[in-house]
Scaffold this motif. Structure first.
Motif, PDB file in Angstrom:
ATOM      1  N   VAL A  43      11.183 -77.010 -76.818  1.00  0.00           N
ATOM      2  CA  VAL A  43      12.019 -76.632 -77.966  1.00  0.00           C
ATOM      3  C   VAL A  43      11.162 -76.567 -79.237  1.00  0.00           C
ATOM      4  O   VAL A  43      11.247 -75.610 -80.014  1.00  0.00           O
ATOM      5  CB  VAL A  43      13.188 -77.627 -78.138  1.00  0.00           C
ATOM      6  CG1 VAL A  43      13.867 -77.437 -79.482  1.00  0.00           C
ATOM      7  CG2 VAL A  43      14.183 -77.450 -76.996  1.00  0.00           C
ATOM      8  N   ASP A  46       8.879 -73.345 -78.776  1.00  0.00           N
ATOM      9  CA  ASP A  46       9.536 -72.034 -78.707  1.00  0.00           C
ATOM     10  C   ASP A  46      10.482 -71.765 -79.870  1.00  0.00           C
ATOM     11  O   ASP A  46      10.634 -70.625 -80.287  1.00  0.00           O
ATOM     12  CB  ASP A  46      10.330 -71.912 -77.395  1.00  0.00           C
ATOM     13  CG  ASP A  46       9.403 -71.791 -76.195  1.00  0.00           C
ATOM     14  OD1 ASP A  46       8.165 -71.760 -76.398  1.00  0.00           O
ATOM     15  OD2 ASP A  46       9.899 -71.732 -75.053  1.00  0.00           O
ATOM     16  N   PHE A  47      11.111 -72.809 -80.378  1.00  0.00           N
ATOM     17  CA  PHE A  47      12.146 -72.565 -81.383  1.00  0.00           C
ATOM     18  C   PHE A  47      11.833 -73.139 -82.755  1.00  0.00           C
ATOM     19  O   PHE A  47      12.619 -73.009 -83.682  1.00  0.00           O
ATOM     20  CB  PHE A  47      13.494 -73.083 -80.869  1.00  0.00           C
ATOM     21  CG  PHE A  47      13.867 -72.429 -79.567  1.00  0.00           C
ATOM     22  CD1 PHE A  47      14.213 -71.080 -79.533  1.00  0.00           C
ATOM     23  CD2 PHE A  47      13.815 -73.126 -78.372  1.00  0.00           C
ATOM     24  CE1 PHE A  47      14.513 -70.442 -78.335  1.00  0.00           C
ATOM     25  CE2 PHE A  47      14.125 -72.506 -77.169  1.00  0.00           C
ATOM     26  CZ  PHE A  47      14.474 -71.156 -77.150  1.00  0.00           C
TER      27      PHE A  47
ATOM     28  N   LEU B   5      19.264 -62.764 -81.556  1.00  0.00           N
ATOM     29  CA  LEU B   5      18.191 -63.072 -80.616  1.00  0.00           C
ATOM     30  C   LEU B   5      17.302 -61.841 -80.416  1.00  0.00           C
ATOM     31  O   LEU B   5      17.803 -60.767 -80.114  1.00  0.00           O
ATOM     32  CB  LEU B   5      18.820 -63.485 -79.269  1.00  0.00           C
ATOM     33  CG  LEU B   5      17.926 -64.255 -78.308  1.00  0.00           C
ATOM     34  CD1 LEU B   5      17.553 -65.605 -78.886  1.00  0.00           C
ATOM     35  CD2 LEU B   5      18.636 -64.426 -76.982  1.00  0.00           C
TER      36      LEU B   5
END
Lengths: 148, 385
Positions: A43, A46-47, B5
């Motif tokens: 997390v 990637d985020f 997204l």
């Protein structure tokens, strides 16, 4: 194809052995914590980190003159990745008051030296690039540089 | 952009290509491979029982393998970050509709998820441990780092197998070849592909230079992020102080003795008794599992000479116990090969001076080619097994 199947089998075997070690030698609470670390790592990369890098890249394209972009990107990649791996010493999390022989240097000072060297390199490379181009008219506005 | 997204096609840089990913991945794979193998060596060296005897020579062997372990770990951080950057669009690839393809797709995504999670876990936990930072509350570092190493290397081998045709094609073609690029990924970046690769190697090199000083004396001044600068009593840093081990009172007590037992034979030695034995000086490194290392000239009686006082036979393991009252390494097993090696000492001095309290005064174990954590300090008892 046979090589690939054999490799997949070998990899699965290794991975399952690791999973077996994890599950057999630790208590439930331990592997819950490992699972949290696994998820947190993905997390955070990637985020959090990856979107930040995207935003930073977009911002750079707006504010950095074209002539300086390659050097600035190189400098930021070097400094960014090395700073990330230095977080444990920069934070001084392992420092112990009774042991002056470990973590016995100023890491923030060291970081400043590294950042200074990187900045000097970026400036030098940009000046060199600019003089090679003989001051070709380069805009500072946004937009991708056309392919050479 | 129609949805929040992004899609795989939203990423248009020609740097995010198999040509770049395969080349960075190759070096990341080599780095992980070396890190894995040196990790296995370190894990085996720390095991109590050695079905295959761990070699005592070269004396600097563990210093090199553990130094490599930690340095390949540091070098892997920039390599992994650039590798993940180069394949980041794949994260947003939409699953296929066909059920069979969907199953394959899901399996591959799962294997990549495990690989990324395990790789990040290994680097993050390793970096923290090398800096003596333990931000976990429950799991044990050594057994978890070892288990996840197998998960990471297994997932890596599966990943290489799945991607083998792409890797082969990419490495076989020119770096700027666009044959395998995603459609639409043709926007030039600030750097060329060559430039990005050179930047990646430079970052890995800087990562190593910035940290290697803790194991490579020549780089001590250069390594701004080294965990120590090689200073300490006798020119050797200390990992755990006498105070932290809570042995200050017992180690400095006038009534300190060391007991040596073999079956029903037992001798009790004072430090003066140990000083009265033939003294030897050996230059041996302390090589910490955290990666730092330093070499010192240690002086004291041969370990074997002390065992001769109780007529212990050759080829026996010895349990070495510290004055420490708790801690996982309070008692360690010194395997027979190390016991009988002439270079293994019960050191009383370092660098011509009496041993510093933090280095294990009155007496410490020092053996060649051994993890530092097993070089027991403040030795109180030797028990021939």
């Amino acid at each position: 194809m046979r090589t690939r199947v054999a490799l997949v089998a070998l990899g699965l075997l290794g991975g399952l052995y690791g999973a077996f070690l994890l599950l057999s030698r630790q208590a439930l609470a331990d592997w819950v914590e490992v699972a949290v670390w696994f998820a947190a790592g993905v997390v955070l990369h990637d985020f959090v980190l990856a979107p930040l890098v995207l935003l930073l890249g977009a911002a750079l394209m707006r504010v950095v003159p074209v002539v300086a972009r390659p050097a600035v990107v190189v400098g930021l990649v070097v400094l960014g990745t090395v700073t990330l791996l230095a977080i444990p010493v920069l934070g001084g999390f392992g420092v112990k008051a009774d042991n002056p022989t470990l973590f016995d240097r100023s890491y923030v000072g060291g970081w400043a030296v590294l950042a200074g060297l990187v900045a000097a390199g970026v400036v030098a490379a940009t000046v060199a690039r600019g003089s090679r181009r003989h001051g070709a008219a380069e805009g500072t506005a946004g937009g991708a540089r056309p392919r050479r | 952009m129609t949805t929040l997204l992004p899609r795989e096609e939203s990423f248009t840089s020609r740097l995010r290509s198999p040509a770049v990913a395969a080349r960075v991945g190759l070096w990341l794979g080599i780095s992980f491979g070396v890190c894995f193998l040196t990790g296995l060596i370190s894990h085996y060296a720390q095991n109590v029982s050695h079905p295959v005897a761990f070699p005592t020579s070269p004396a600097w062997g563990y210093r090199v393998t553990q130094g490599l372990h930690v340095l390949t770990g540091y070098a892997s951080v920039p390599l992994l970050l650039v590798k993940l950057w180069s394949v980041f669009p794949k994260l947003f690839a939409r699953p296929p509709h066909d059920a069979r393809l969907l199953a394959l797709h899901a399996a591959e995504r799962a294997s990549i998820g495990v690989l990324v999670a395990a790789a990040i876990f290994q680097l993050a936990s390793g970096l923290a441990n090398a800096a003596q930072w333990y931000p976990w509350t429950s799991f044990s570092f050594r057994s978890t780092h070892y288990a996840v190493a197998w998960v990471a290397i297994g997932a890596l081998v599966v990943h290489i197998a799945v991607k083998l045709p792409v890797i082969r094609a990419a490495l076989g073609a020119d770096l700027d070849d666009e044959g395998q690029d995603r459609p639409g990924a043709d926007r030039a970046g600030a750097l060329s592909r060559r430039g990005l690769l050179r930047t990646t190697w430079l970052s890995a090199g800087v990562a190593v230079l910035a940290t290697a000083g803790a194991s490579v004396p020549l780089l001590r001044k250069v390594s701004v992020f080294g965990v120590n600068s090689g200073d300490g009593p006798g020119g050797i840093p200390v990992n755990k102080t006498a105070r932290a081990a809570r042995v200050t009172a017992t180690a400095t007590s006038a009534s300190y003795t060391m007991t040596v037992t073999y079956g029903d034979r037992e001798v009790v030695l004072t430090r003066a008794d140990l000083e009265a034995l033939t003294q030897r000086t050996e230059t041996l490194p302390i090589a910490c599992v955290e990666g730092w290392s330093a070499s010192g000239a240690w002086t004291g009686p041969r370990f074997r000479d002390v065992l001769d006082l109780v007529d212990a036979p050759l080829d026996r393991d010895v349990r070495v116990t510290s004055l420490q009252e708790s801690g996982p390494f309070r008692a360690t097993t010194l395997q027979a090969g190390f016991v009988d090696d002439d270079r293994t000492l019960l050191a009383l001095g370092l660098d011509g001076e009496p041993l510093a309290l933090d280095h294990g005064y009155p007496c410490r174990l020092i053996a060649p080619n051994r993890p530092g954590v097993l070089q027991t300090k403040w030795v109180a008892r030797l028990e021939v097994l």
